[in-house]
Design a protein around this motif. Structure first.
Motif, PDB file in Angstrom:
ATOM      1  N   LEU A  19      -4.513   6.890   1.676  1.00 44.98           N
ATOM      2  CA  LEU A  19      -5.071   5.591   1.316  1.00 44.98           C
ATOM      3  C   LEU A  19      -6.548   5.496   1.666  1.00 44.98           C
ATOM      4  O   LEU A  19      -7.015   6.107   2.629  1.00 44.98           O
ATOM      5  N   MET A  20      -7.259   4.715   0.876  1.00 43.91           N
ATOM      6  CA  MET A  20      -8.657   4.424   1.171  1.00 43.91           C
ATOM      7  C   MET A  20      -8.940   2.974   0.806  1.00 43.91           C
ATOM      8  O   MET A  20      -8.282   2.389  -0.053  1.00 43.91           O
ATOM      9  N   MET A  41      -6.102  10.247  -3.517  1.00 41.95           N
ATOM     10  CA  MET A  41      -6.434   9.047  -2.767  1.00 41.95           C
ATOM     11  C   MET A  41      -6.065   7.810  -3.579  1.00 41.95           C
ATOM     12  O   MET A  41      -6.297   7.755  -4.793  1.00 41.95           O
ATOM     13  N   VAL A  42      -5.491   6.849  -2.912  1.00 44.24           N
ATOM     14  CA  VAL A  42      -5.062   5.601  -3.543  1.00 44.24           C
ATOM     15  C   VAL A  42      -5.829   4.455  -2.894  1.00 44.24           C
ATOM     16  O   VAL A  42      -5.781   4.284  -1.670  1.00 44.24           O
ATOM     17  N   GLU A  43      -6.522   3.682  -3.707  1.00 42.77           N
ATOM     18  CA  GLU A  43      -7.305   2.577  -3.175  1.00 42.77           C
ATOM     19  C   GLU A  43      -6.406   1.381  -2.872  1.00 42.77           C
ATOM     20  O   GLU A  43      -5.507   1.045  -3.647  1.00 42.77           O
ATOM     21  N   SER A  45       0.825  -1.205   0.000  1.00 41.15           N
ATOM     22  CA  SER A  45       0.000   0.000   0.000  1.00 41.15           C
ATOM     23  C   SER A  45       0.862   1.260   0.000  1.00 41.15           C
ATOM     24  O   SER A  45       0.556   2.243  -0.690  1.00 41.15           O
ATOM     25  N   LEU A  46       1.942   1.239   0.770  1.00 39.61           N
ATOM     26  CA  LEU A  46       2.821   2.400   0.834  1.00 39.61           C
ATOM     27  C   LEU A  46       3.497   2.667  -0.511  1.00 39.61           C
ATOM     28  O   LEU A  46       3.652   3.817  -0.925  1.00 39.61           O
ATOM     29  N   VAL A  47       3.899   1.601  -1.200  1.00 40.24           N
ATOM     30  CA  VAL A  47       4.519   1.756  -2.518  1.00 40.24           C
ATOM     31  C   VAL A  47       3.541   2.413  -3.485  1.00 40.24           C
ATOM     32  O   VAL A  47       3.899   3.338  -4.230  1.00 40.24           O
ATOM     33  N   PHE A  54     -15.999   4.418   0.894  1.00 43.35           N
ATOM     34  CA  PHE A  54     -14.573   4.241   1.147  1.00 43.35           C
ATOM     35  C   PHE A  54     -14.193   4.735   2.536  1.00 43.35           C
ATOM     36  O   PHE A  54     -14.583   5.838   2.951  1.00 43.35           O
ATOM     37  N   LYS A  55     -13.445   3.912   3.213  1.00 43.58           N
ATOM     38  CA  LYS A  55     -12.864   4.272   4.503  1.00 43.58           C
ATOM     39  C   LYS A  55     -11.522   4.951   4.268  1.00 43.58           C
ATOM     40  O   LYS A  55     -10.708   4.485   3.469  1.00 43.58           O
ATOM     41  N   HIS A  56     -11.300   6.056   4.964  1.00 44.68           N
ATOM     42  CA  HIS A  56     -10.003   6.723   4.885  1.00 44.68           C
ATOM     43  C   HIS A  56      -9.049   6.093   5.890  1.00 44.68           C
ATOM     44  O   HIS A  56      -9.322   6.065   7.090  1.00 44.68           O
ATOM     45  N   LYS A  57      -7.958   5.567   5.391  1.00 40.62           N
ATOM     46  CA  LYS A  57      -6.904   5.039   6.266  1.00 40.62           C
ATOM     47  C   LYS A  57      -5.958   6.191   6.589  1.00 40.62           C
ATOM     48  O   LYS A  57      -5.500   6.898   5.700  1.00 40.62           O
ATOM     49  N   GLY A  58      -5.655   6.361   7.857  1.00 43.07           N
ATOM     50  CA  GLY A  58      -4.883   7.524   8.297  1.00 43.07           C
ATOM     51  C   GLY A  58      -3.403   7.439   8.004  1.00 43.07           C
ATOM     52  O   GLY A  58      -2.572   7.634   8.890  1.00 43.07           O
TER      53      GLY A  58
END
Length: 237
Positions: free
Chosen positions: A122-123, A213-215, A101-103, A169-173
Motif C-alpha cells: 500500500l501507498m 503498489m495500491v494507492e 485498503s486490505l481488500v 507517496f508514502k509506503h505503508k508497511g
C-alpha cells in the motif's frame, strides 16, 4: 501474520504500550480479526511478553525459533510448513488497520491471471513537506502500471524543476505475498541497497520480484514514537 518484535530502535517496548486499556499489539490483532478477511490471524513474535498478551486475550501467537532482522524473515519461518497461497503482513504498530485498503490490496491477486505479481503493498500520497523529507517515512516511486521502482528514506523523486507537479507517496508497511516470493526472500542474502536504506522491500526489487503498489486514502497512524502513541490515543478517544 503480524510480526511483533519487542525491541524497537526509536521506541522500545512500543507494542506493549497501553492504548485504551489494552496493549498496542492486542489492538492491532483485534483490528486484523475485525476485517473478517483471513482464514487465520497470528502474531509472530520473539517476545514471551507479547506472546502471553495475545494468548491472554484469546488470540493466536507463534514464537519465533530463530533471530530475525525483519518481519518478512519472521513470517517466512512461521509459514514454512503451512499450506497457504497468499500471506498478509500487517505491522504490529498499526492498530488502525482498515478493511477497505486490505481488500484493494488482495484484489490485485484476483486479477493477476498470469501470476505476474509476487507481492502487493500500500501507498498513500504525502502532501506535507516535513513528511516528504522525514527519513523515518519510507517513500516509493512507481511505473505507469503502479509497480514499485524503488523505495527510499530520501525524498524521491528529486524535484529538479519547480515548475513540475509531482506526487510523493508514502509506503505503508502492509504486504500481501505469494508464499513462494516470501520463501525466496528468506533464502536470499541482503544486498547493498537494502543494507544502505534499511528497507526490506528493496530486497525483493534487487532480486527482480514485482511489487504491485495500491494507492489508498487511509493514512492511519504507525506508532513509531511516543508522540505517535499520544496521537493514537487521541484518535481512539
Amino acid at each position: 501474520m503480524i510480526p511483533a518484535r519487542y525491541a524497537a530502535t526509536r521506541f522500545p517496548g512500543k507494542l506493549m504500550q497501553d492504548l485504551a486499556g489494552k496493549p498496542v499489539i492486542v489492538r492491532t490483532n483485534e483490528a486484523a480479526l475485525k476485517t473478517n478477511l483471513f482464514d487465520e490471524v497470528y502474531v509472530v513474535t520473539d517476545s514471551p511478553i507479547i506472546f502471553d498478551a495475545i494468548i491472554k486475550e484469546g488470540g493466536k501467537a507463534i514464537m519465533s525459533k530463530e533471530e530475525h532482522e525483519c518481519g518478512s524473515d519472521r513470517i517466512a519461518e512461521a509459514v514454512n510448513d503451512m499450506e497457504v497461497d497468499i500471506i498478509v503482513n500487517i505491522q504490529g504498530d498499526e492498530p488502525f488497520t482498515d478493511k477497505e485498503s486490505l481488500v484493494s490490496m488482495l484484489d490485485v491477486f484476483e486479477n493477476d491471471l498470469n501470476e505476474e505479481i509476487d507481492l502487493a503493498s500500500l501507498m498513500t500520497k504525502i502532501k506535507d513537506s516535513d513528511e516528504i523529507h522525514n527519513p523515518n517515512i519510507v517513500k516509493v516511486i512507481v511505473d505507469n502500471r503502479n509497480f514499485a521502482l524503488y523505495f527510499s528514506r530520501s525524498a524521491i523523486p528529486y524535484l529538479r524543476s519547480t515548475d513540475m507537479q509531482i506526487n510523493y507517496f508514502k509506503h505503508k508497511g502492509v504486504y500481501a505475498f505469494r508464499k513462494r516470493a516470501l520463501m525466496d526472500f528468506r533464502s536470499l542474502p541482503m544486498l547493498t541497497l537494502e543494507a544502505a536504506e534499511k528497507i526490506e522491500a528493496i530486497r525483493y526489487l534487487e532480486y527482480g520480484k514485482k511489487i504491485k503498489m495500491v494507492e489508498t486514502d487511509v493514512n492511519g497512524i504507525e506508532i513509531d514514537t511516543p508522540e505517535d502513541l499520544e496521537k493514537a490515543k487521541a484518535i481512539w478517544n
